[in-house]
Design an enzyme around this catalytic site. Structure first.
Site, PDB file in Angstrom:
ATOM      1  N   TYR A 146     -18.749-100.965  80.830  1.00 26.11           N
ATOM      2  CA  TYR A 146     -19.324-101.180  79.492  1.00 26.11           C
ATOM      3  C   TYR A 146     -20.707-101.806  79.596  1.00 26.11           C
ATOM      4  CZ  TYR A 146     -19.628-102.899  74.655  1.00 26.11           C
ATOM      5  OH  TYR A 146     -20.032-103.160  73.363  1.00 26.11           O
ATOM      6  N   SER A 186     -25.788-104.322  73.243  1.00 22.18           N
ATOM      7  CA  SER A 186     -24.828-105.439  73.279  1.00 22.18           C
ATOM      8  C   SER A 186     -25.393-106.533  74.165  1.00 22.18           C
ATOM      9  CB  SER A 186     -23.486-104.957  73.869  1.00 22.18           C
ATOM     10  OG  SER A 186     -22.645-106.069  74.130  1.00 22.18           O
TER      11      SER A 186
HETATM   12  N1  LIG Z   1     -17.581-105.884  68.172  1.00 20.94           N
HETATM   13  C1  LIG Z   1     -18.420-106.496  69.008  1.00 20.94           C
HETATM   14  O1  LIG Z   1     -18.274-107.706  69.268  1.00 20.94           O
HETATM   15  C2  LIG Z   1     -19.555-105.732  69.630  1.00 20.94           C
HETATM   16  C3  LIG Z   1     -20.485-106.462  70.385  1.00 20.94           C
HETATM   17  C4  LIG Z   1     -21.553-105.800  70.949  1.00 20.94           C
HETATM   18  C5  LIG Z   1     -21.714-104.434  70.754  1.00 20.94           C
HETATM   19  N2  LIG Z   1     -20.797-103.736  70.035  1.00 20.94           N
HETATM   20  C6  LIG Z   1     -21.047-102.311  69.847  1.00 20.94           C
HETATM   21  O2  LIG Z   1     -21.061-102.018  68.473  1.00 20.94           O
HETATM   22  C7  LIG Z   1     -20.710-100.658  68.248  1.00 20.94           C
HETATM   23  C8  LIG Z   1     -19.615-100.568  67.216  1.00 20.94           C
HETATM   24  O3  LIG Z   1     -18.466-101.246  67.735  1.00 20.94           O
HETATM   25  P1  LIG Z   1     -17.342-101.916  66.819  1.00 20.94           P
HETATM   26  O4  LIG Z   1     -17.073-103.248  67.368  1.00 20.94           O
HETATM   27  O5  LIG Z   1     -17.679-101.753  65.391  1.00 20.94           O
HETATM   28  O6  LIG Z   1     -16.103-100.990  67.240  1.00 20.94           O
HETATM   29  P2  LIG Z   1     -15.125-100.031  66.420  1.00 20.94           P
HETATM   30  O7  LIG Z   1     -14.145 -99.568  67.444  1.00 20.94           O
HETATM   31  O8  LIG Z   1     -14.641-100.719  65.198  1.00 20.94           O
HETATM   32  O9  LIG Z   1     -16.070 -98.817  65.976  1.00 20.94           O
HETATM   33  C9  LIG Z   1     -16.511 -97.845  66.866  1.00 20.94           C
HETATM   34  C10 LIG Z   1     -16.914 -96.628  66.082  1.00 20.94           C
HETATM   35  O10 LIG Z   1     -17.390 -95.621  67.003  1.00 20.94           O
HETATM   36  C11 LIG Z   1     -16.757 -94.388  66.681  1.00 20.94           C
HETATM   37  N3  LIG Z   1     -16.655 -93.517  67.845  1.00 20.94           N
HETATM   38  C12 LIG Z   1     -16.055 -93.761  69.036  1.00 20.94           C
HETATM   39  N4  LIG Z   1     -16.111 -92.678  69.828  1.00 20.94           N
HETATM   40  C13 LIG Z   1     -16.775 -91.706  69.135  1.00 20.94           C
HETATM   41  C14 LIG Z   1     -17.149 -90.370  69.401  1.00 20.94           C
HETATM   42  N5  LIG Z   1     -16.862 -89.780  70.573  1.00 20.94           N
HETATM   43  N6  LIG Z   1     -17.817 -89.691  68.460  1.00 20.94           N
HETATM   44  C15 LIG Z   1     -18.113 -90.260  67.268  1.00 20.94           C
HETATM   45  N7  LIG Z   1     -17.775 -91.526  66.941  1.00 20.94           N
HETATM   46  C16 LIG Z   1     -17.120 -92.247  67.875  1.00 20.94           C
HETATM   47  C17 LIG Z   1     -15.392 -94.784  66.138  1.00 20.94           C
HETATM   48  O11 LIG Z   1     -14.832 -93.745  65.381  1.00 20.94           O
HETATM   49  C18 LIG Z   1     -15.756 -96.009  65.308  1.00 20.94           C
HETATM   50  O12 LIG Z   1     -16.197 -95.600  64.034  1.00 20.94           O
HETATM   51  C19 LIG Z   1     -20.325-100.105  69.620  1.00 20.94           C
HETATM   52  O13 LIG Z   1     -21.428 -99.428  70.178  1.00 20.94           O
HETATM   53  C20 LIG Z   1     -20.025-101.371  70.412  1.00 20.94           C
HETATM   54  O14 LIG Z   1     -20.203-101.177  71.792  1.00 20.94           O
HETATM   55  C21 LIG Z   1     -19.721-104.361  69.459  1.00 20.94           C
END
Ligand SMILES: NC(=O)c1ccc[n+]([C@@H]2O[C@H](COP(=O)([O-])OP(=O)(O)OC[C@H]3O[C@@H](n4cnc5c(N)ncnc54)[C@H](O)[C@@H]3O)[C@@H](O)[C@H]2O)c1
Length: 257
Positions: free
Chosen positions: A155, A142
């Site tokens: 985070y 991220s």
């Molecule tokens: N949305 C953003 O702006 C953003 C920015 C930077 C990084 N990220 C990163 O992208 C990734 C996905 O995030 P997102 O925004 O799609 O969020 P989201 O909450 O939509 O998806 C997260 C996913 O991780 C899974 N998950 C969580 N805990 C788990 C566990 N213990 N075992 C298995 N699966 C698990 C959830 O079931 C879900 O499918 C994450 O690593 C997040 O930190 C997101």
């Protein structure tokens, strides 16, 4: 650049970014296994994509638990007999300052964001090392690894740890596994929506304000990350290793005022 027929595991592959990656890779002809702790969403996504003729299966996993990760990798091998690439993407977020967090908060975020990626790598690398050719592991970091977002100490620390892990793994498994990070900026997902809770304006207004500040003038969509992951796991990216691809619409270079 083709990725057709590659066997790809996507953790957190049933929501937000991971679901976008699952869809994009399926459309490009990959055999995708989407894995997460969202059983109902995962079964529904796999059924929807299978009905469109794509090869997509769901596997339930808790990435924080090594035995569960080991079983997930075995399930992929049972289904397809090999594993060409992994998008290790499952992650969680919790808001607060260092002084707010309990040991449970710490263990929750670090357990999934850091330990989860360790277990995935630990059980995927030997499979790739034993196969013909070069495997690819893409880890979702991220821009939070670079930016001191207010109330994000836990985070941000978890994501910075992943960048160090990527650099080390690229050396340790050289010649058999490429290890690359994707570093999203502001992507329209359920996690982003959760960060808007408690604000004094509706989510749509916050998103519009944020989009105006991003140089490409929009929020990122999960498909933006899907396109990048497709390239990174393709043979066209075979000289890209041990580095992080930032996908933030130009946010990081902005001046700090
Ligand atoms: N949305 C953003 O702006 C953003 C920015 C930077 C990084 N990220 C990163 O992208 C990734 C996905 O995030 P997102 O925004 O799609 O969020 P989201 O909450 O939509 O998806 C997260 C996913 O991780 C899974 N998950 C969580 N805990 C788990 C566990 N213990 N075992 C298995 N699966 C698990 C959830 O079931 C879900 O499918 C994450 O690593 C997040 O930190 C997101």
């Amino acid at each position: 650049m083709t990725v057709a027929n590659k066997v790809v595991l996507v953790t957190g592959g049933t929501s937000g970014i991971g679901a976008g990656v699952t869809r994009r890779l399926a459309e490009l002809g990959c055999k995708v296994v989407c894995a997460s702790n969202q059983e109902a969403e995962g079964q529904a996504l796999a059924a929807e994509l299978k009905a469109q003729g794509y090869t997509v299966d769901f596997v339930a996993v808790d990435v924080a638990c090594e035995e569960s990760v080991k079983a997930m990798v075995q399930r992929v091998l049972d289904l397809h007999g090999r594993l060409d690439a992994v998008h290790s993407n499952a992650g969680v977020w919790r808001q607060g300052k260092v002084t707010d967090f309990t040991q449970d908060d710490f263990d929750f975020v670090m357990g999934i964001n850091v330990k989860g990626n360790f277990w995935v790598a630990k059980h995927v690398v030997p499979v790739m090392e034993a196969q013909e050719g070069m495997g690819t592991i893409v880890i979702t970091t991220s821009v939070a690894a670079q930016i001191g977002f207010p109330q994000h100490a836990l985070y941000c620390a978890s994501k910075a740890a992943l960048e160090a892990m990527i650099r080390c793994m690229c050396n340790d498994h050289a010649g058999k596994v490429r290890v690359v990070g994707v570093s999203p900026g502001t992507i329209d997902t359920p996690m982003l929506a959760a960060t808007c809770a408690g604000w004094d304006k509706p989510k749509e207004e916050i998103y519009a304000e944020v989009a105006r500040k991003i140089p490409v003038r929009r929020l990122g969509q999960p498909e933006d990350i899907g396109n990048a992951v497709a390239f990174l796991i393709s043979d066209g990216a075979s000289y890209i290793d041990g580095t992080i691809l930032v996908l933030d619409g130009g946010t990081l270079p902005l001046p700090p005022w």
